[in-house]
Scaffold this active site. Structure first.
Site, PDB file in Angstrom:
ATOM      1  N   THR A 320       0.850  -1.188   0.000  1.00  0.00           N
ATOM      2  CA  THR A 320       0.000   0.000   0.000  1.00  0.00           C
ATOM      3  C   THR A 320       0.887   1.240   0.000  1.00  0.00           C
ATOM      4  O   THR A 320       1.919   1.275   0.672  1.00  0.00           O
ATOM      5  CB  THR A 320      -0.950   0.008   1.219  1.00  0.00           C
ATOM      6  OG1 THR A 320      -1.758   1.190   1.181  1.00  0.00           O
ATOM      7  CG2 THR A 320      -0.187  -0.041   2.530  1.00  0.00           C
ATOM      8  N   HIS A 372       2.476 -11.582  14.261  1.00  0.00           N
ATOM      9  CA  HIS A 372       3.540 -12.175  15.080  1.00  0.00           C
ATOM     10  C   HIS A 372       3.264 -13.650  15.405  1.00  0.00           C
ATOM     11  O   HIS A 372       4.166 -14.374  15.856  1.00  0.00           O
ATOM     12  CB  HIS A 372       3.679 -11.383  16.387  1.00  0.00           C
ATOM     13  CG  HIS A 372       5.086 -11.295  16.882  1.00  0.00           C
ATOM     14  ND1 HIS A 372       6.034 -12.265  16.623  1.00  0.00           N
ATOM     15  CD2 HIS A 372       5.733 -10.351  17.610  1.00  0.00           C
ATOM     16  CE1 HIS A 372       7.185 -11.929  17.173  1.00  0.00           C
ATOM     17  NE2 HIS A 372       7.032 -10.767  17.788  1.00  0.00           N
TER      18      HIS A 372
END
Length: 401
Positions: A320, A372
């Site tokens: 993006t 994560h």
């Protein structure tokens, strides 16, 4: 001959849609394959075209109504424009309710205009009609609302207190959220609630790529018919980095970790309806020119609302670019079920220490948001460093070093 106008058959992933815009009204002539109505889903806008030459005979589902796959939304009268005039004239005849309004001196409103006026507590007689025989159209009511600068009160919940505002003070406008924007909002909230999202940052010296573009731009345009932009470099650098760090090119499916053996990179595109992410597939097999052409093609289709669901399905990684709007740094949100997203930002000249000397260089901050649960911090940092090194020395992309 009368023909039913039905909503398109939606893909399996789309449950229902909303009638966005009727481009033709009852009695209006239209040609075969001419666009007559848009159906907005939570992913794309689907177009319904005229099945033949003729006129719109009746609208069953008005703008804003919810429709299911294949549901009847209107009726169409086949025939050439000349043959269809009687049907058009007939459809233009005022209904009994409209005749009563005309007799009493009240304004004559189309169904869509009446609905909009009621929702915004607008007196129909205060709106100037521009339609046939002075009929008030939906556009007339909307123009009246916009021009009042707060005179028309927005609908409020029954429990909310009513507050009288002076003319021209503290204007408000309430607009229903589109299906696409509502879907985007839900996905973004889900991403934040379900993923262990973390962002790591770095910066890249854009001077080498800018020099390369300047040196080869004319030759590139002459050979490929398209300009060489930054996005193709970032896409190729990301592709090489994804091959080195498979966890960044993976997704989570329940308790399974799915590693993809290909690179399909989504490129976020901002449109009036919201942010969409078309996917450039098999980027490892594409050259810079192929990537640029695909991005331009998707950008054009997105602005015209012509992206298909297939164009946005899948994707193993997303890029993006908030820099085109002036963003200096940000933390992009994951695009589920992907495990990482790269954020590009504004190129800003900054004083940098180079070999013990201060130089002014065109720098860009990079941000990598990652899940994560799937990616360790070490892998995320090394992935971003790999992209930085390839952009600062583009030869690394060709040499795979």
């Amino acid at each position: 001959m009368s023909t039913e106008i039905k909503a398109p058959v939606f893909p399996e992933s789309v449950a229902e849609g909303t009638v966005a815009t009727w481009h033709k009204q009852p009695g209006e002539a239209c040609s075969r394959d001419e666009l007559i109505v848009d159906i907005e889903t939570d992913k794309v806008v689907l177009e319904v075209v005229a099945p033949a030459d003729g006129v719109i005979e009746e609208i069953v589902k008005n703008e804003g109504d919810t429709v299911e796959s294949g549901e009847l939304i209107g009726k169409f009268k086949e025939g050439a424009a000349g043959e269809a005039k009687p049907a058009a004239a007939k459809s233009e005849e005022p209904k009994a309710e409209e005749k009563a309004e005309a007799a009493s001196g009240d304004a004559i409103l189309s169904p869509a205009a009446r609905k909009l006026a009621e929702e915004n507590s607008i007196d129909p007689n205060s709106v100037k009609g521009t339609g046939k025989d002075g009929r008030v159209t939906k556009e007339d009511v909307q123009a009246h609302i916009d021009g009042n600068k707060g005179a028309a009160k927005a609908p409020t919940a029954a429990s909310a207190p009513s507050v009288e505002l002076a003319q021209g003070e503290r204007p408000e406008k309430r607009v229903p959220m589109t299906r696409l924007r509502a879907s985007i909002a839900k996905r973004l909230v889900d991403a934040q609630q379900t993923a262990a999202m973390l962002t790591t940052f770095n910066e890249v010296n854009m001077a080498p790529i800018m020099e390369m573009r300047k040196q080869y731009q004319d030759s590139f345009v002459k050979r490929h018919g398209i300009k060489l932009g930054f996005m193709s470099f970032f896409t190729k650098a990301a592709t090489e980095a994804l091959k080195r760090f498979p966890a960044v090119n993976a997704s989570i499916d329940g308790n399974d970790m799915v590693y993809h053996g290909y690179q399909d990179i989504g490129v976020a595109v901002s449109t009036d309806r919201g942010l969409v992410v078309p996917v450039v597939r098999d980027t490892d097999a594409l050259g810079l020119a192929d990537i640029e052409k695909k991005i331009v093609e998707y950008g054009t289709k997105a602005k015209e609302g012509k992206l298909a669901i297939e164009d946005m399905t899948g994707g193993t990684f997303t890029i993006t670019n908030g820099g085109i709007f002036g963003s200096l740094i940000s933390t992009p949100i994951l695009n589920p079920p992907q495990t990482a997203i790269l954020g590009m930002h504004k190129i800003q000249e900054r004083p940098m220490a180079v070999n013990g000397k201060v130089e002014i260089l065109p720098m860009m901050y990079l941000a990598l948001s990652y899940d994560h649960r799937m990616i360790d911090g070490k892998e995320a940092v090394q992935f971003l460093v790999a992209i930085k090194e390839m952009l600062e020395d583009p030869a690394r992309i060709l040499l795979d070093v």
